[in-house]
Design an enzyme around this catalytic site. Structure first.
Site, PDB file in Angstrom:
ATOM      1  N   GLY A  46       0.827  -1.198   0.000  1.00  0.00           N
ATOM      2  CA  GLY A  46       0.000   0.000   0.000  1.00  0.00           C
ATOM      3  C   GLY A  46       0.857   1.242   0.000  1.00  0.00           C
ATOM      4  O   GLY A  46       2.073   1.185  -0.252  1.00  0.00           O
ATOM      5  N   ASP A  56     -11.553   6.259   6.057  1.00  0.00           N
ATOM      6  CA  ASP A  56     -11.092   5.595   4.833  1.00  0.00           C
ATOM      7  C   ASP A  56     -11.697   4.202   4.713  1.00  0.00           C
ATOM      8  O   ASP A  56     -11.014   3.237   4.362  1.00  0.00           O
ATOM      9  CB  ASP A  56      -9.560   5.513   4.811  1.00  0.00           C
TER      10      ASP A  56
END
EC number: 2.7.10.2
Length: 454
Positions: free
Chosen positions: A83, A192
């Site tokens: 990520g 998120d």
């Protein structure tokens, strides 16, 4: 005039509670005792070094066990994922290691996860955190956090069938509980929630059902304004120097992935871009989000994730029409971009309205008509055309068996529950916004001016 416009843009870009005398009214943050408050009077995973009541700030230090390398080895040859802030590798049996490239990112996620662990320890009888990820350990030297290992997320799990609907109904209720626990007991705003940040555990065997869904990744979580202490720093206990300030800069543009942005955030982004002129509105950020607004955004985003997953179930295999529309919209620099993101969401909600013979009121319909106020005429036409084009493509790939199952009421209650938070207004749904349009009103996709107030 210019001063007023800048004040408007600044207010629109801020998610913190308004001042008592301000014009931006909304429900007050609910009083509660979160883990941030409890840390001020006790010692646990993170030790409190200093409490600054005037500044509403806590200084903490990390526990000794995080400063020593007494942990399972990381299998750097077995990469599981990557990520923005690091990579995830296999580690011991049933666990994985998230190795960070940034010390700041490591400190932030470690603090957020430890706050969740603290909240769990203070609320042993509260099972709302069952669908919220927990961490096993962390090492400052290695900049690594260890987690239970899952094989996939909602982003990678694509083999949905009509048989998964009951699993989704059950697990999204659990995820909703997790969001409430995070907000009320941990004092945190996730900010998120997306398919990549919801882990999937399935039952063993081919074509098996979903056993559990787990909300994860607090790497960009923020302390909300409902806490007594609204900021926190990690300090060195030897000289009191600041190692890391646990602070996230928030704006409507930075909150949530665009393709799962809820209606209330899309409205803010649209208005900011529409009135920006020569102001760089993406630079308008704040460090505090109100507790109620945090809950509304997280729950509303969870609804958008559910709708996206539901669209996968509804569509023919390998179609992904709904998801493709949301992910492939270009030119994110214009105000119209946020209306184009709105279109598929409205069409899918309209499908559900028709199946359940209920007229949802979400503040805007597929004709581009607002419940209150109006869009500029070109944008009304743009949104209407977007909805029409998407409906034509989507209807062509929808499976009849799923419509029959949905018509029996599967997912109805959880979608109702999550819709209680979202509305195409900057503060989301408020008491004056009913969930359903008036009984005499036209259908949400009919040719009608203002279907809520006419």
């Amino acid at each position: 005039m210019e001063v007023n416009r800048l004040a408007y843009l600044t207010a629109m870009g801020s998610l913190r509670p308004p001042s008592p005398n301000g014009d931006w009214s909304k429900p007050q943050d609910a009083p509660h005792k979160s883990v941030i408050d409890m840390m001020a009077s006790g010692v646990s995973h993170i030790k409190v070094l200093k409490v600054d009541i005037d500044a509403q700030h806590l200084c903490v230090c990390l526990p000794h066990n995080m400063l020593t390398c007494c942990h399972p080895a990381v299998d750097m040859e077995n990469l599981l994922g990557s990520g923005s802030f690091g990579k995830v590798y296999a580690s011991g049996p049933g666990i994985c290691a998230k190795v960070f490239t940034s010390a700041e990112a490591f400190y932030h996620e470690t603090v957020m996860m430890d706050l969740v662990a603290l909240a769990r320890s203070y609320n042993c009888d509260d099972f709302k955190s069952v669908c919220l990820q927990f961490y096993l350990s962390a090492c400052v030297t290695c900049k690594t956090i260890w987690y239970p290992r899952f094989s996939q997320s909602l982003h990678t799990f694509k083999d949905f069938t009509v048989d998964h609907l009951h699993d989704l109904d059950r697990e999204f209720k659990g995820l909703t509980d997790a969001v409430f626990f995070l907000n009320q007991k941990c004092g945190l705003f996730h900010g998120d929630i997306c398919p990549s940040n919801i882990l999937v555990e399935t039952f063993k065997g081919p074509g098996s059902g979903i056993k559990s869904l787990i909300l994860t990744d607090l790497g960009t979580a923020a302390i909300h304004a409902g806490n007594t202490f609204k900021s926190l720093s990690i300090n060195n206990p030897q000289d009191d120097s600041v190692i890391y300030n646990a602070q996230i800069y928030l704006s409507p543009f930075l909150v949530c992935k665009d393709y799962v942005k809820p209606l209330c955030v899309l409205r803010r982004c649209y208005l900011l871009r529409h009135h920006a002129q020569d102001v760089d509105v993406e630079e308008i950020t704040d460090t505090v989000v109100g507790q109620n607004m945090a809950l509304k955004i997280d729950c509303s985003t969870l609804l958008q994730v559910l709708l996206l997953v539901l669209a996968r179930v509804m569509e023919q295999p390998n179609s992904l029409t709904y998801e493709s529309w949301l992910r492939e919209i270009e030119d994110d620099s214009s105000d119209a971009y946020f209306l184009l993101l709105l279109g598929p969401k409205l069409v899918l909600l309209t499908h559900l309205s028709q199946l359940w013979e209920i007229n949802f009121d979400v503040g805007v319909n597929t004709q581009g008509v607002l419940s209150r106020g109006q869009l500029p005429h070109p944008h009304t036409r743009l949104l209407k055309e977007c909805c029409q084009l998407f409906r034509e493509e989507f209807d062509a790939v929808v499976k009849e068996e799923v419509l029959i199952k949905l018509g029996q009421g599967v997912l109805k209650n959880i979608i109702f529950e999550l819709l209680q938070f979202d509305y195409f207004e900057i503060h989301g749904r408020q008491p004056q916004h009913g969930l359903f349009a008036q009984s005499h009103a036209a259908r949400a996709d009919s040719e009608h001016g203002n279907w809520r107030t006419s």
